[in-house]
Design an enzyme around this catalytic site. Structure first.
Site, PDB file in Angstrom:
ATOM      1  N   CYS A  18       0.862  -1.179   0.000  1.00 30.00           N
ATOM      2  CA  CYS A  18       0.000   0.000   0.000  1.00 30.00           C
ATOM      3  C   CYS A  18       0.900   1.232   0.000  1.00 30.00           C
ATOM      4  O   CYS A  18       2.099   1.123   0.246  1.00 30.00           O
ATOM      5  CB  CYS A  18      -0.951  -0.002   1.197  1.00 30.00           C
ATOM      6  SG  CYS A  18      -0.154   0.263   2.802  1.00 30.00           S
ATOM      7  N   HIS A 575      -4.144   5.658   8.887  1.00 29.87           N
ATOM      8  CA  HIS A 575      -2.744   5.788   9.255  1.00 29.87           C
ATOM      9  C   HIS A 575      -2.090   6.924   8.506  1.00 29.87           C
ATOM     10  O   HIS A 575      -2.514   7.324   7.423  1.00 29.87           O
ATOM     11  CB  HIS A 575      -1.986   4.481   9.043  1.00 29.87           C
ATOM     12  CG  HIS A 575      -2.304   3.774   7.766  1.00 29.87           C
ATOM     13  ND1 HIS A 575      -3.401   2.951   7.622  1.00 29.87           N
ATOM     14  CD2 HIS A 575      -1.689   3.759   6.566  1.00 29.87           C
ATOM     15  CE1 HIS A 575      -3.440   2.461   6.401  1.00 29.87           C
ATOM     16  NE2 HIS A 575      -2.408   2.938   5.730  1.00 29.87           N
TER      17      HIS A 575
END
Length: 666
Positions: A18, A575
């Site tokens: 990611c 995040h």
């Protein structure tokens, strides 16, 4: 990592990645492993996270594999999987539909190199979703490529600039032609070494911009065409196109190489395609375009600017100083800078040293201002930018304006306008104060060595120019920070509404705090009614650990805008990796009622917020990767849902992930 004992079951190799490499990379790996076990498949997983690449496949693994799965939102090269069945998608599908993805891979078409390996897997097929998405994806690709070029260029700027500065300071003496260094001296050798490092600066910038767009096939043409951009003799210019020309050649080389790379070719030609065909044709196409269509206008502009300055010689010293200062500061070694500098040098021979005095003053403004800005607002800059800022201060003293290029290339819309304003003011004030420079060099060094008349006026003009430039630079950069003061006020309101007590913890004490503690846990508080409010409340909860909460919020929301961090099972894991974080931090919230995290997702009842500095150590990232895997386990989630206190939630998380997790500090 095999999940089956039978050698007859299919072997699937999976890659997960990611953009931030903190959470989704490992959650996807966990779900793919679990799905493979249920389906009776063998699986090996290679994770591309912030820690680095783990579980790298061997040649034997690839030879024996029945299929390849790529669940990634970043660049994954596929060349090693040529001839294998391959299914590529975004990391989101790998998390939410792992069984379907593994099954599809076993019947997927064999990959023969017809799909670009440089495109993020999760973006495939998005071209049809609208022009706005396409433009945004293009902008993100170019920006990341530019950052790739800048990061590789910085060592060359710093090495070359500092070597030249040392040589000039210790071996240079003022002459009408500049600071001269005896040819047979050690300092001349040092100066030439610095010059060689500087000569690689723009080609490296161009080459790695091209790599960021087209992967390795873009490197050679990017380097070569970047050299073309700096070689003005190829297109009749006395000065090259500078770093701006290098950005142009890098982007052109990247996309031309990418276009050629996408052309379907026979499997017998495929091996030579990236090492012969792409570099040669990309170099020819971009090189000829630059020489005949870009370089020629640069040369024409160079001549026009020289004539314009010559015509201004008898005009107001203020106007002439404004123009010379602005040109000197605009492209930092490019055609505008060289035109003004050579004009000033030519006027010394004609008996008028005032234009060179204006240039000598303005030339030090950009690097000195960049250095000051990175010192005043360190939290706004990356570690590489802060390091480059320190080097720029040193280079600025010696009149090496190229010291500002790394930040100008990374933040052109903020740095270049500030440079122009600060340089123009410094040049105009130098004219007003009657500053003259009798050598073809600039910066405080020429004043210290006695080549400047009216030294006091020189330093006053320089100081004002630097202050104005740094102030404008910080103002423009600050406007991109989402209004820090307003965001902090809003965060405080959310904090009060949620009943969260914010402790006034100093940065020093924050450094000693663990990743997770009772103070970073919220159980059944009303933190908001939607995703953005929840994220903002959690950022507020951990704000004592942050240097810039608004930057953390912004980074987390930008991540959400690309792909939702809702991972199913009622869990979301937003995040952020940003310089706004002091120490690696984890927050956990159990919500009293499920909220809608993103369209089409089940209600979210548990949220983990991960925030790490840009230079977070591998130990913390490994712990967070373990957390990401744990979140995918039913028992772990059930125990958190039934926790009766914050301390119990902390114990569940810490003991599940790692016994040392609770006490892990930065």
């Amino acid at each position: 990592m095999s999940t089956s004992d039978t050698s007859r079951s299919p072997l699937i190799l999976a890659i997960t990645a990611c953009p931030t490499g903190i959470a989704h990379t490992y959650m996807a790996a966990e779900n793919l492993e679990a799905a493979a076990a249920e389906l009776g498949y063998r699986i090996k997983i290679e994770t591309h996270g912030s820690i680095g690449v783990e579980g790298t496949f061997s040649s034997k693994d690839i030879d024996e594999a029945d299929a390849i799965v790529i669940g990634a939102d970043t660049v994954i090269a596929k060349d090693r999987f040529r001839g294998k069945r391959l299914a590529a998608t975004g990391v989101d599908e790998a998390i939410k539909q792992p069984k379907e993805l593994l099954t599809r891979a076993l019947s997927a078409a064999k990959w023969e190199g017809k799909t670009s390996s440089d495109e993020p897997q999760g973006n495939q097929g998005e071209e049809t979703s609208g022009s706005a998405t396409g433009v945004r994806a293009l902008g993100e690709t170019v920006y990341k490529a530019l950052m790739n070029g800048v990061s590789h260029m910085i060592p060359f700027v710093v090495t070359g600039g500092l070597l030249i500065a040392v040589a000039l300071s210790l071996g240079g003496t003022p002459t009408p032609e500049g600071l001269a260094i005896p040819e047979d001296s050690f300092w001349n050798t040092l100066n030439e070494l610095g010059g060689l490092a500087f000569s690689l600066m723009v080609p490296i910038l161009s080459g790695y911009i091209a790599v960021g767009i087209a992967d390795r096939p873009g490197l050679a043409p990017g380097l070569i065409t970047g050299l073309i951009a700096t070689t003005g003799s190829l297109y009749g210019s006395e000065a090259g196109a500078g770093f701006l020309g290098g950005i142009v050649t890098g982007i052109l080389s990247g996309y031309v190489a990418l276009g050629i790379k996408k052309i379907p070719v026979n499997k017998y030609i495929a091996p030579i395609w990236p090492i012969i065909v792409i570099p040669i044709f990309t170099t020819l196409i971009v090189g000829l375009i630059f020489i005949y269509f870009v370089g020629a206008p640069v040369a024409g502009a160079f001549e026009a600017m020289t004539e314009y300055l010559a015509g201004m010689e008898g005009s107001s010293v203020i106007v002439l100083g404004l123009v010379i200062g602005a040109m000197i500061a605009f492209d930092m070694g490019g055609p505008f800078n060289k035109t003004a500098f050579l004009f000033g040098g030519g006027m010394i021979a004609a008996g008028n040293a005032a234009p060179m005095g204006m240039a000598a003053t303005a030339i030090a403004v950009p690097p000195l201002a960049v250095g000051v800005a990175t010192l005043v607002r360190r939290a706004w800059f990356t570690k590489a930018e802060k390091d480059a800022g320190i080097a720029a201060l040193f280079m600025g003293f010696f009149g090496i304006t190229e010291g500002a290029i790394p930040l100008a290339a990374a933040r052109p819309l903020q740095v270049i306008p500030a440079n122009v304003i600060g340089g123009a003011i410094a040049g105009a004030l130098a004219g007003v104060f009657g500053v003259t420079d009798h050598v073809m060099h600039g910066g405080p060094i020429v004043a210290v060595l006695g080549a400047v008349d009216n030294i006091v006026g020189f330093f006053i003009a320089l100081l004002i120019g630097v202050v104005v430039c740094a102030s404008v630079m910080l103002l423009l950069i600050g406007l991109t920070q989402h209004g820090k003061a307003q965001s902090k006020a809003a965060s405080q309101d959310d904090q009060d509404a949620a009943g969260i007590a914010k402790e006034d913890v100093s940065e020093a004490s924050a450094q000693d705090q663990p990743l997770l503690s009772a103070e970073t846990v919220s159980l059944d508080h009303d933190l908001g009614n939607d995703r953005d409010e929840i994220i903002n409340s959690l950022v507020t909860l951990v704000s004592p650990r942050l240097s810039d909460p608004s930057r953390v919020t912004k980074a987390a929301l930008e991540r959400e805008s690309k792909h939702s961090t809702g991972v199913g099972h009622g869990v979301a894991i937003p995040h952020a990796r940003t310089s706004g974080v002091n120490v690696p931090t984890l927050a956990f919230a159990r919500l009293p009622e499920g909220i809608k995290w993103a369209d089409g997702e089940e209600p979210t009842t548990m949220v983990f917020l991960i925030a790490v500095p840009e230079d977070a150590g591998k130990q913390h990232l490994k712990l967070l990767s373990k957390l990401a895997r744990a979140i995918m386990k039913d028992d772990f989630r059930a125990r958190l849902q039934s926790a009766t206190s914050k301390e119990e939630a902390v114990e569940i998380i810490s003991t599940t992930v790692d016994p040392a997790f609770l006490s892990a500090s930065s």
